[in-house]
Write a protein that holds these residues in place. Structure first.
Motif, PDB file in Angstrom:
ATOM      1  N   ASN A   1      58.400  45.057  -7.249  1.00  0.00           N
ATOM      2  CA  ASN A   1      58.219  46.504  -7.440  1.00  0.00           C
ATOM      3  C   ASN A   1      57.096  47.090  -6.612  1.00  0.00           C
ATOM      4  OD1 ASN A   1      60.084  46.903  -9.836  1.00  0.00           O
ATOM      5  ND2 ASN A   1      58.762  45.239 -10.528  1.00  0.00           N
ATOM      6  N   SER A   2      56.148  46.252  -6.213  1.00  0.00           N
ATOM      7  CA  SER A   2      54.983  46.772  -5.494  1.00  0.00           C
ATOM      8  C   SER A   2      54.543  45.773  -4.432  1.00  0.00           C
ATOM      9  CB  SER A   2      53.825  47.006  -6.465  1.00  0.00           C
ATOM     10  OG  SER A   2      53.370  45.765  -6.956  1.00  0.00           O
ATOM     11  N   GLY A   3      53.741  46.281  -3.504  1.00  0.00           N
ATOM     12  CA  GLY A   3      53.188  45.412  -2.468  1.00  0.00           C
ATOM     13  C   GLY A   3      52.288  44.344  -3.063  1.00  0.00           C
ATOM     14  N   THR A   4      51.578  44.707  -4.114  1.00  0.00           N
ATOM     15  CA  THR A   4      50.695  43.753  -4.789  1.00  0.00           C
ATOM     16  C   THR A   4      51.487  42.535  -5.271  1.00  0.00           C
ATOM     17  OG1 THR A   4      49.121  45.451  -5.453  1.00  0.00           O
ATOM     18  CG2 THR A   4      49.210  43.497  -6.832  1.00  0.00           C
ATOM     19  N   GLU A   5      52.604  42.792  -5.933  1.00  0.00           N
ATOM     20  CA  GLU A   5      53.439  41.670  -6.415  1.00  0.00           C
ATOM     21  C   GLU A   5      53.995  40.857  -5.241  1.00  0.00           C
ATOM     22  OE1 GLU A   5      56.489  42.815  -9.525  1.00  0.00           O
ATOM     23  OE2 GLU A   5      55.525  44.713  -9.088  1.00  0.00           O
TER      24      GLU A   5
ATOM     25  N   HIS B   1      40.874  43.482   5.466  1.00  0.00           N
ATOM     26  CA  HIS B   1      42.299  43.737   5.241  1.00  0.00           C
ATOM     27  C   HIS B   1      42.565  43.785   3.734  1.00  0.00           C
ATOM     28  CE1 HIS B   1      43.902  42.374   9.429  1.00  0.00           C
ATOM     29  NE2 HIS B   1      42.715  42.938   9.502  1.00  0.00           N
ATOM     30  N   PHE B   2      43.522  44.598   3.350  1.00  0.00           N
ATOM     31  CA  PHE B   2      43.841  44.759   1.929  1.00  0.00           C
ATOM     32  C   PHE B   2      45.268  44.284   1.692  1.00  0.00           C
ATOM     33  CE2 PHE B   2      45.441  47.589  -1.549  1.00  0.00           C
ATOM     34  CZ  PHE B   2      44.662  47.057  -2.558  1.00  0.00           C
ATOM     35  N   HIS B   3      45.446  43.476   0.654  1.00  0.00           N
ATOM     36  CA  HIS B   3      46.791  42.966   0.366  1.00  0.00           C
ATOM     37  C   HIS B   3      47.175  43.187  -1.089  1.00  0.00           C
ATOM     38  CE1 HIS B   3      46.568  41.235   4.339  1.00  0.00           C
ATOM     39  NE2 HIS B   3      45.496  40.553   4.000  1.00  0.00           N
ATOM     40  N   GLY B   4      46.526  44.154  -1.742  1.00  0.00           N
ATOM     41  CA  GLY B   4      46.821  44.398  -3.146  1.00  0.00           C
ATOM     42  C   GLY B   4      45.626  44.011  -3.993  1.00  0.00           C
ATOM     43  N   MET B   5      45.668  44.402  -5.262  1.00  0.00           N
ATOM     44  CA  MET B   5      44.442  44.344  -6.072  1.00  0.00           C
ATOM     45  C   MET B   5      44.307  43.051  -6.892  1.00  0.00           C
ATOM     46  SD  MET B   5      45.254  46.731  -9.300  1.00  0.00           S
ATOM     47  CE  MET B   5      46.693  46.465 -10.319  1.00  0.00           C
TER      48      MET B   5
ATOM     49  N   LEU C   1      47.564  38.339   7.137  1.00  0.00           N
ATOM     50  CA  LEU C   1      46.938  39.452   7.855  1.00  0.00           C
ATOM     51  C   LEU C   1      47.885  40.647   7.929  1.00  0.00           C
ATOM     52  CD1 LEU C   1      48.264  39.506  10.994  1.00  0.00           C
ATOM     53  CD2 LEU C   1      46.858  37.480  11.189  1.00  0.00           C
ATOM     54  N   GLU C   2      47.258  41.815   8.095  1.00  0.00           N
ATOM     55  CA  GLU C   2      48.004  43.039   8.426  1.00  0.00           C
ATOM     56  C   GLU C   2      48.100  43.070   9.947  1.00  0.00           C
ATOM     57  OE1 GLU C   2      47.247  47.225   6.633  1.00  0.00           O
ATOM     58  OE2 GLU C   2      45.355  46.180   6.644  1.00  0.00           O
ATOM     59  N   PRO C   3      49.277  43.023  10.551  1.00  0.00           N
ATOM     60  CA  PRO C   3      49.347  42.988  12.017  1.00  0.00           C
ATOM     61  C   PRO C   3      48.660  44.191  12.658  1.00  0.00           C
ATOM     62  CG  PRO C   3      51.552  42.983  11.030  1.00  0.00           C
ATOM     63  CD  PRO C   3      50.585  42.944   9.904  1.00  0.00           C
TER      64      PRO C   3
ATOM     65  N   TYR D   1      45.685  48.862   8.899  1.00  0.00           N
ATOM     66  CA  TYR D   1      45.574  50.281   8.557  1.00  0.00           C
ATOM     67  C   TYR D   1      44.566  50.510   7.434  1.00  0.00           C
ATOM     68  CZ  TYR D   1      49.860  51.120  11.200  1.00  0.00           C
ATOM     69  OH  TYR D   1      50.803  51.218  12.193  1.00  0.00           O
ATOM     70  N   ASP D   2      44.291  49.483   6.670  1.00  0.00           N
ATOM     71  CA  ASP D   2      43.386  49.714   5.555  1.00  0.00           C
ATOM     72  C   ASP D   2      41.944  49.884   6.015  1.00  0.00           C
ATOM     73  OD1 ASP D   2      44.738  49.998   2.980  1.00  0.00           O
ATOM     74  OD2 ASP D   2      45.743  48.202   3.663  1.00  0.00           O
ATOM     75  N   CYS D   3      41.690  49.624   7.302  1.00  0.00           N
ATOM     76  CA  CYS D   3      40.363  49.939   7.865  1.00  0.00           C
ATOM     77  C   CYS D   3      40.528  50.999   8.942  1.00  0.00           C
ATOM     78  CB  CYS D   3      39.708  48.705   8.434  1.00  0.00           C
ATOM     79  SG  CYS D   3      39.315  47.490   7.190  1.00  0.00           S
TER      80      CYS D   3
ATOM     81  N   PHE E   1      52.600  37.772   7.363  1.00  0.00           N
ATOM     82  CA  PHE E   1      52.325  39.133   7.825  1.00  0.00           C
ATOM     83  C   PHE E   1      52.476  40.068   6.641  1.00  0.00           C
ATOM     84  CE2 PHE E   1      53.197  39.528  12.694  1.00  0.00           C
ATOM     85  CZ  PHE E   1      52.151  38.669  12.941  1.00  0.00           C
ATOM     86  N   ASP E   2      51.431  40.817   6.344  1.00  0.00           N
ATOM     87  CA  ASP E   2      51.546  41.856   5.330  1.00  0.00           C
ATOM     88  C   ASP E   2      51.933  43.150   6.036  1.00  0.00           C
ATOM     89  OD1 ASP E   2      51.309  43.772   3.439  1.00  0.00           O
ATOM     90  OD2 ASP E   2      49.328  43.178   2.723  1.00  0.00           O
ATOM     91  N   GLU E   3      53.213  43.488   5.922  1.00  0.00           N
ATOM     92  CA  GLU E   3      53.734  44.696   6.583  1.00  0.00           C
ATOM     93  C   GLU E   3      53.971  45.813   5.567  1.00  0.00           C
ATOM     94  OE1 GLU E   3      55.193  45.033  10.086  1.00  0.00           O
ATOM     95  OE2 GLU E   3      55.957  43.007  10.516  1.00  0.00           O
ATOM     96  N   VAL E   4      53.164  45.813   4.514  1.00  0.00           N
ATOM     97  CA  VAL E   4      53.343  46.840   3.476  1.00  0.00           C
ATOM     98  C   VAL E   4      53.199  48.249   4.066  1.00  0.00           C
ATOM     99  CG1 VAL E   4      52.223  47.799   1.413  1.00  0.00           C
ATOM    100  CG2 VAL E   4      52.855  45.395   1.470  1.00  0.00           C
ATOM    101  N   ILE E   5      52.260  48.417   4.997  1.00  0.00           N
ATOM    102  CA  ILE E   5      52.178  49.735   5.654  1.00  0.00           C
ATOM    103  C   ILE E   5      52.928  49.746   6.990  1.00  0.00           C
ATOM    104  CG2 ILE E   5      50.688  51.558   6.557  1.00  0.00           C
ATOM    105  CD1 ILE E   5      48.545  50.794   4.666  1.00  0.00           C
ATOM    106  N   SER E   6      52.791  48.691   7.780  1.00  0.00           N
ATOM    107  CA  SER E   6      53.417  48.717   9.112  1.00  0.00           C
ATOM    108  C   SER E   6      54.940  48.608   9.049  1.00  0.00           C
ATOM    109  CB  SER E   6      52.847  47.597   9.989  1.00  0.00           C
ATOM    110  OG  SER E   6      53.035  46.329   9.380  1.00  0.00           O
TER     111      SER E   6
ATOM    112  N   PHE F   1      56.740  43.518   2.437  1.00  0.00           N
ATOM    113  CA  PHE F   1      57.053  44.916   2.750  1.00  0.00           C
ATOM    114  C   PHE F   1      57.028  45.728   1.457  1.00  0.00           C
ATOM    115  CE2 PHE F   1      58.869  42.545   6.216  1.00  0.00           C
ATOM    116  CZ  PHE F   1      58.767  43.369   7.332  1.00  0.00           C
ATOM    117  N   ALA F   2      56.698  47.014   1.575  1.00  0.00           N
ATOM    118  CA  ALA F   2      56.781  47.932   0.415  1.00  0.00           C
ATOM    119  C   ALA F   2      56.820  49.344   0.986  1.00  0.00           C
ATOM    120  CB  ALA F   2      55.584  47.720  -0.515  1.00  0.00           C
ATOM    121  N   LYS F   3      56.237  50.270   0.301  1.00  0.00           N
ATOM    122  CA  LYS F   3      56.039  51.661   0.750  1.00  0.00           C
ATOM    123  C   LYS F   3      57.264  52.272   1.446  1.00  0.00           C
ATOM    124  CE  LYS F   3      51.035  51.177   0.811  1.00  0.00           C
ATOM    125  NZ  LYS F   3      50.023  52.060   0.325  1.00  0.00           N
TER     126      LYS F   3
END
Ligand SMILES: Cc1ncc(COP(=O)(O)O)c(C=O)c1O
Length: 442
Positions: free
Chosen positions: A112-116, A140-144, A209-211, A214-216, A242-247, A269-271
């Motif tokens: 349901n979410s990028g965190t999960e 880099h941020f990958h969820g809480m 990593l976030e390729p 964006y979180d910075c 690769f955390d592509e939640v935003i990309s 992936f999410a968002k």
């Protein structure tokens, strides 16, 4: 903003912090920005104003608010009984479309979410490799969650090898010693990767990593760095996540991994994959994905995972991303909007620049040289959060919505959608011209 202030007061009595998420306070406003409705590129504020939105659901909105095609898809779900906790021809259709869009993804598991999704990816990596340690890029941020949300100093606490001297939980309440499972290194520093791979040889399950970080702000990488990380991971038997939640969906072909030409073992992936509906996924090599239950021993499950409404929205989004010309439009908006804003920095003699990549951008107030954007240690030396605060406050007064979560020594990401029209862009540029001319006089 009278009604907004009143709502904040009332909401704070019954909702912690007056909002549904910790990060919802707009620091220039000192409260969440409460809206009535949204349409296309605009959000309509409770006090009556109509704002051109450049935060776009924290990067979830790639196709714009209230998109007619997504709306139609979601309405179809109503006729089907808006069910969840069952799979259907639609989940299968989504999986087929997604694996076509992102070819490194052979199989998916919906969440349901990028965190999960990142939690599941890390769990699968540990189970698959039978190793424990995770290497993360500082900042880099990958969820809480406690598996990964650690910081080291964001460019200020590195040893001579590019590893952070300390690893600190980013929030209170983490289990004791959870930080022992993660090591942090500087992004874009291949020697730091080599260093930790050697230092912790035999213990590392994965590097995440976030390729594009964006979180910075909008920290790009290079194809060369990505290629070398891939080679080192393959050589050492370490998984690359690769955390592509935003990309995700923001680049052709097939998101940032296609753009850089690198094949991660797992991706999240999410968002934008469902334009903000609660759809996220972990995907990757079939052999690793089969670690998930019921095929394997790694549990990844959720009552609403793969719920029909989000899946229907996801199908509509992926189909649009696969249409010819879709990315031409994104690149055209990026060129017009970001190219002009960059020019305005120089026109008004304001030290700074804008950096964009794939429908997301960040304002780098404080320094001109874009080469310094690649390393956070350089960025934090020169970046001016104060100027950004002044800017976002002025934007609100001009009915432009740029997000300011505050408290960060590096830029924050904003973005645009395919619903942003030529008129929106022209109006935005006129307004920013006016804002910059005032900022330059301070
Ligand atoms: C790169 C990245 N990964 C993971 C997450 C967590 O996603 P979610 O907010 O859907 O849990 C975010 C959220 O902003 C993110 O930016």
């Amino acid at each position: 903003m009278r009604k907004n202030t009143e709502m904040f007061h009332e909401a704070s009595k019954r909702m912690t912090g007056g909002g549904s998420a910790g990060g919802r306070i707009h620091k220039a406003l000192g409260a969440p920005f409460y809206i009535d409705h949204a349409d296309g590129s605009h959000v309509f504020h409770v006090d009556g104003g109509d704002f051109i939105d450049y935060h776009c659901g924290a990067g979830a909105l790639l196709f714009g608010w209230n998109h007619p095609g997504i709306r139609e898809a979601v309405m179809k779900c109503m006729d089907k009984g808006f069910y969840m906790n069952f799979d259907s021809q639609y989940t299968l259709e989504f999986a087929e479309l997604f694996t076509k869009l992102v070819p490194t993804v052979e199989k998916i598991r919906l969440t349901n979410s990028g965190t999960e999704a990142t939690l599941a990816a890390i769990r699968a990596a540990r189970a698959y490799t039978k190793k424990n340690l995770i290497i993360k890029m500082d900042g880099h941020f990958h969820g809480m969650h406690e598996m990964i949300w650690f910081n080291g100093g964001c460019g200020t606490n590195l040893d001579e090898f590019g590893e952070t001297r300390t690893v600190t939980p980013a929030a209170a309440g983490f289990p004791q010693d959870s930080e022992k499972n993660v090591r942090l290194i500087e992004f874009n520093n291949i020697n730091a990767v080599r260093h930790v791979f050697e230092k912790y040889r035999g213990d590392i399950a994965a590097i995440i990593l976030e390729p594009v970080n964006y979180d910075c702000g909008c920290v790009p990488s290079t194809a060369e760095y990505m290629k070398q990380v891939r080679e080192l991971c393959t050589k050492e038997g370490i998984l690359l996540i690769f955390d592509e939640v935003i990309s995700g969906l923001r680049f052709r072909p097939g998101s940032a991994q296609g753009f850089y030409g690198v094949k991660p073992d797992l991706s999240t992936f999410a968002k934008a994959i469902a334009n903000g509906f609660s759809l996220a996924l972990v995907g990757g090599k079939a052999e690793i994905m089969d670690m998930f239950n019921p095929a394997g021993p790694v549990v990844c499950s959720g009552t609403s995972s793969g719920n029909l409404m989000s899946v229907m929205a996801g199908i509509a989004c992926i189909k649009m991303a696969l249409e010819p010309g879709f990315y031409d439009k994104i690149e055209e908006i990026e060129k017009n909007l970001c190219g002009e804003i960059d020019h305005l920095f120089r026109k008004h003699g304001i030290p700074g620049h804008i950096r964009s990549q794939g429908a997301q951008f960040a304002f780098y107030f404080g320094y001109d040289d874009p080469r310094l954007d690649y390393t956070l240690s350089e960025t934090v030396k020169y970046y001016s959060p104060k100027q950004y605060r002044n800017f976002t406050r002025a934007c609100l007064a001009e009915n432009l919505y740029m997000f300011d979560g505050g408290g960060k020594p590096f830029p924050q990401h904003n973005g645009f959608t395919t619903a942003h029209t030529e008129d929106d862009i022209a109006l935005t540029i006129t307004k920013i011209d006016k804002i910059f001319s005032r900022l330059a006089q301070r």
